[in-house]
Design an enzyme around this catalytic site. Structure first.
Site, PDB file in Angstrom:
ATOM      1  N   CYS A  76      35.624 -29.293  15.587  1.00  0.00           N
ATOM      2  CA  CYS A  76      34.543 -30.237  15.881  1.00  0.00           C
ATOM      3  C   CYS A  76      34.862 -31.549  15.187  1.00  0.00           C
ATOM      4  CB  CYS A  76      33.200 -29.686  15.408  1.00  0.00           C
ATOM      5  SG  CYS A  76      31.837 -30.853  15.621  1.00  0.00           S
ATOM      6  N   HIS A 154      37.755 -29.156  27.403  1.00  0.00           N
ATOM      7  CA  HIS A 154      36.760 -30.105  27.905  1.00  0.00           C
ATOM      8  C   HIS A 154      37.036 -30.408  29.376  1.00  0.00           C
ATOM      9  CE1 HIS A 154      34.916 -31.265  24.031  1.00  0.00           C
ATOM     10  NE2 HIS A 154      36.107 -30.942  23.551  1.00  0.00           N
ATOM     11  N   GLU A 201      27.715 -28.828  25.342  1.00  0.00           N
ATOM     12  CA  GLU A 201      28.695 -28.160  24.485  1.00  0.00           C
ATOM     13  C   GLU A 201      28.680 -26.654  24.698  1.00  0.00           C
ATOM     14  OE1 GLU A 201      29.842 -29.140  20.537  1.00  0.00           O
ATOM     15  OE2 GLU A 201      28.486 -30.867  20.472  1.00  0.00           O
ATOM     16  N   CYS A 210      29.487 -35.332  20.628  1.00  0.00           N
ATOM     17  CA  CYS A 210      30.569 -34.364  20.478  1.00  0.00           C
ATOM     18  C   CYS A 210      31.844 -35.154  20.233  1.00  0.00           C
ATOM     19  CB  CYS A 210      30.697 -33.488  21.725  1.00  0.00           C
ATOM     20  SG  CYS A 210      32.093 -32.345  21.698  1.00  0.00           S
ATOM     21  N   GLY A 213      34.633 -34.141  22.439  1.00  0.00           N
ATOM     22  CA  GLY A 213      34.235 -34.565  23.785  1.00  0.00           C
ATOM     23  C   GLY A 213      34.429 -36.049  24.007  1.00  0.00           C
TER      24      GLY A 213
END
Length: 269
Positions: A76, A154, A201, A210, A213
């Site tokens: 993350c 993603h 997510e 994110c 992301g």
């Protein structure tokens, strides 16, 4: 009963519970994440992040991250920035360049410090991995997008209707094309060149931001000719600056990290 001390932090609104497990071990972090992340009956968060000593000599510290549904994530970006601020401002390191061990590799965090306060963090997110099987059939028809792995998967969809995130996002997350499930981004390039993005997510649903992301969105925008190699990604909780450098093919993410509050929670011994 015993007590575990925790810190609530957020990066651009992407909020997690942080625990230094070198001091407060957690027997079942997946179950703890489910209970503690509940915004009505728990602390409330997008998940749980464990900070620990690194298990390899190449890194300074390590992180593990568990989504709100208890599943473990690979990485993350927002959480890694928060860890940089936590480690420095809580006196666990004096380094302004920290090597962080994650399930998707060792990430380098560069801290922007002024008067002892970490103002922002730049994370070397390493190289993106692209797959160009770009079209998948969802429940409501054909959806075109770009698959980008930033250590976690993603699927970026450019559209004028980014608010479909709550409807199409959960369908695509579990689409058969993604056997490990997928994070889904809905993005729109604005007049000023910045990219407005909303994210569903994997394991957490709609979140304010994110980091991986944002990186995936910037890469997808570049490879599809919608932007250059530098992008401002505007998410619900804030803005992240992304650079995909030609010199090393790495993606660099810069953004804020903030403390929310400290607390302690009782657990069964």
């Amino acid at each position: 009963m015993s007590k575990i001390k925790f810190t609530k932090m957020h990066g651009a609104g992407n909020d997690y519970i942080y625990v230094d497990v070198s001091r407060y071990p957690i027997a079942d972090p997946g179950e703890a994440s489910i209970l503690w992340s509940d915004r009505h009956k728990g602390i409330g968060s997008d998940g749980l992040v464990l900070i620990d000593k690194a298990s390899v000599s190449e890194a300074d510290f390590s992180m593990r991250i568990f989504n709100a549904d208890g599943s473990e994530a690979m990485m993350c970006g927002n959480a890694s920035r928060c860890i940089g601020k936590y480690l420095y401002e809580r006196g666990l390191t004096t380094k302004t360049e920290i090597r962080l061990q994650t399930l998707s590799g060792i990430k380098t965090l560069k801290l922007n410090v002024a008067d002892g306060i970490v103002k922002s963090v730049t994370v070397d997110m390493l190289e993106p991995v692209l797959h160009n099987e770009a079209q998948f059939v969802a429940a409501d028809g054909l959806v075109e997008g770009t698959f980008v792995s930033m250590g976690n998967p993603h699927y970026v969809i450019f559209t004028d209707d980014i608010d479909q995130v709550g409807v199409t996002g959960p369908v695509l997350e579990k689409h058969p094309a993604f056997p490990q499930r997928c994070n889904i981004e809905f993005a729109h390039v604005m007049v000023d060149g910045s990219i407005r993005t909303r994210v569903w997510e994997r394991g957490s649903g709609i979140t304010m931001a994110c980091g991986t992301g944002a990186c995936a969105t910037a890469v997808a925008a570049s490879v599809t000719g919608r932007s250059g190699r530098q992008s401002r990604i505007v998410m619900d909780g804030g803005t992240l600056e992304i650079e995909w450098r030609e010199s090393d093919n790495h993606v660099y993410m810069t953004g804020p990290a903030e403390f929310v509050f400290d607390g302690e929670i009782e657990v069964n011994s």
